[in-house]
Each structure stands twice: as C-alpha cells, then as structure tokens.
Design a protein around this motif. Structure first.
Motif, short mmCIF file in Angstrom:
data_model
loop_
_atom_site.label_atom_id
_atom_site.label_comp_id
_atom_site.label_asym_id
_atom_site.label_seq_id
_atom_site.Cartn_x
_atom_site.Cartn_y
_atom_site.Cartn_z
N ALA A 1 -33.03 28.21 -13.19
CA ALA A 1 -33.20 29.05 -11.83
C ALA A 1 -34.52 28.55 -11.15
O ALA A 1 -35.35 29.40 -11.25
N ALA A 2 -34.60 27.16 -10.79
CA ALA A 2 -35.94 26.80 -10.17
C ALA A 2 -35.64 25.51 -9.12
O ALA A 2 -34.53 24.97 -10.00
N PRO A 3 -36.14 25.25 -8.30
CA PRO A 3 -35.85 23.98 -7.54
C PRO A 3 -36.21 22.69 -8.30
O PRO A 3 -36.99 22.84 -9.17
N VAL A 4 -35.67 21.77 -8.01
CA VAL A 4 -35.76 20.23 -8.49
C VAL A 4 -37.33 20.00 -8.62
O VAL A 4 -37.61 19.27 -9.58
N ALA B 1 -37.80 12.38 -8.94
CA ALA B 1 -36.22 12.92 -9.01
C ALA B 1 -35.48 12.15 -7.96
O ALA B 1 -35.74 11.69 -6.95
N PRO B 2 -33.89 11.90 -8.22
CA PRO B 2 -33.41 12.76 -9.25
C PRO B 2 -33.34 12.05 -10.72
O PRO B 2 -32.92 12.92 -11.41
N PRO C 1 -29.81 19.63 -7.09
CA PRO C 1 -29.79 20.82 -6.83
C PRO C 1 -28.60 21.73 -6.91
O PRO C 1 -27.55 21.04 -6.71
N THR C 2 -28.58 22.79 -7.15
CA THR C 2 -27.59 23.73 -7.12
C THR C 2 -27.81 24.88 -6.20
O THR C 2 -28.86 25.21 -5.73
N ASP D 1 -29.23 17.07 -16.26
CA ASP D 1 -28.25 16.17 -17.25
C ASP D 1 -29.11 15.34 -18.11
O ASP D 1 -29.65 14.26 -17.54
N PHE D 2 -29.16 15.55 -19.18
CA PHE D 2 -30.00 14.96 -20.23
C PHE D 2 -29.45 13.90 -21.02
O PHE D 2 -28.20 14.22 -21.43
#
Length: 166
Positions: A32-35, A89-90, A110-111, A118-119
């Motif tokens: 729950a944090a921005p990119v 990013a990304p 971003p969601t 994705d690791f």
C-alpha cells in the motif's frame, strides 16, 4: 505470499567436482504505497539492514556497487556483491556476484491500492560448500530463501508505513 521456485538442472565442473546449481525464484506482492516510494526504499541498499532482518550488513563499494551480507534461518551467511543495472521504475535490476552469480529484478506496477511488485531472481550457486549444499539440500535452501523473502515483505511494508524522513 506464495513464492515459486523453478528448478533448472545443474552441471558438473569436473576440475572441482562440485555440482553447480541454478535457481529461479519468483514472488508477486502488493504493498500500500506508490511506485516511487517503493522504488526509493528498494534502491537504498545501505538502509536494508534497518528494515530487512536477514540483510545483516551492507557496504558501499561505489556509486553502483555494494557488498551485502545475508543470513536467513540456516547458519550460513551469503557474501554478495551487487551492481546496479537499472534504478528507474518500472524495472529495478542488479547483477549479483560472490556466493551467488546472476541477477535480481523487481518490476513495479501501480495498482488501485498501491504497487504490485514482481520479483525475479536467477542465480547460480558458487563455491564448493554452497555447491555441495545446493546438491544435497535444494529443498532446504529454497525454504531458507522463502524465509528471507518473507522477512523482506514484512520489513518493506513496515518501512513504507513510516512517515517520510523517519
């Protein structure tokens, strides 16, 4: 959290008689944090020991390089040298050297509620001891990696929840 371990066959180095093993680890998380906030935490390697319990030490070796010592549940410390490939990013990416060789990548998207991570880690075990351990204890090493990544996710979420500048 449900990581995936993709197995690749090993090869034998006849000069040392060590079985070399390759590992492919995959994880997908959401925080729950921005990119940009996620990116800032992930590229700041020197602060990893503050929030990622299994990263026990980081030393800068220059603007793009760092020595990182990692110890998860098993009684062995990995000695790694990371070289930044991409810090924007990304895609965040480092080349890995030392006890493991290969690459680590984070793809940030971003969601509606934050960032999807994705690791991907593609590495080969180096050295006699780790090569032998990889051959006989592959499931145990995969479990150990899973414990390390669980620590990463918990620590990352906590770090991202802190006020900016804390």
């Amino acid at each position: 959290m449900g990581g995936t371990l993709l197995l690749r066959g090993g090869s034998v180095r006849f000069g040392m008689m060590v079985r070399v093993r390759s590992y492919e680890f995959r994880e997908t998380w959401e925080v729950a944090a921005p990119v940009d906030a996620v990116r800032d935490v992930l590229i700041d390697l020197e602060r990893y020991p503050e929030w990622w319990p299994q990263v026990v030490a980081v030393a800068s070796l220059g603007p793009d390089d760092a020595r990182v010592l990692c110890r998860s549940t098993l009684p062995y410390t990995l000695d790694l040298v990371l070289r930044a490939v991409s810090r924007e990013a990304p895609l965040l990416e480092v080349e890995v050297g030392g006890d493991l060789t290969g690459a680590v990548r984070w793809h940030l998207s971003p969601t509606a509620t934050g960032t999807r991570l994705d690791f991907a880690q593609d590495v080969t075990v180096q050295g006699r001891l780790l090569g032998w351990a990889s051959y006989v204890g592959r499931p145990l090493l995969a479990w150990n990696h899973d414990r390390m990544m669980a620590g990463c996710l918990i620590g990352l979420r906590r770090q991202l929840a802190l006020p900016v500048g804390a």
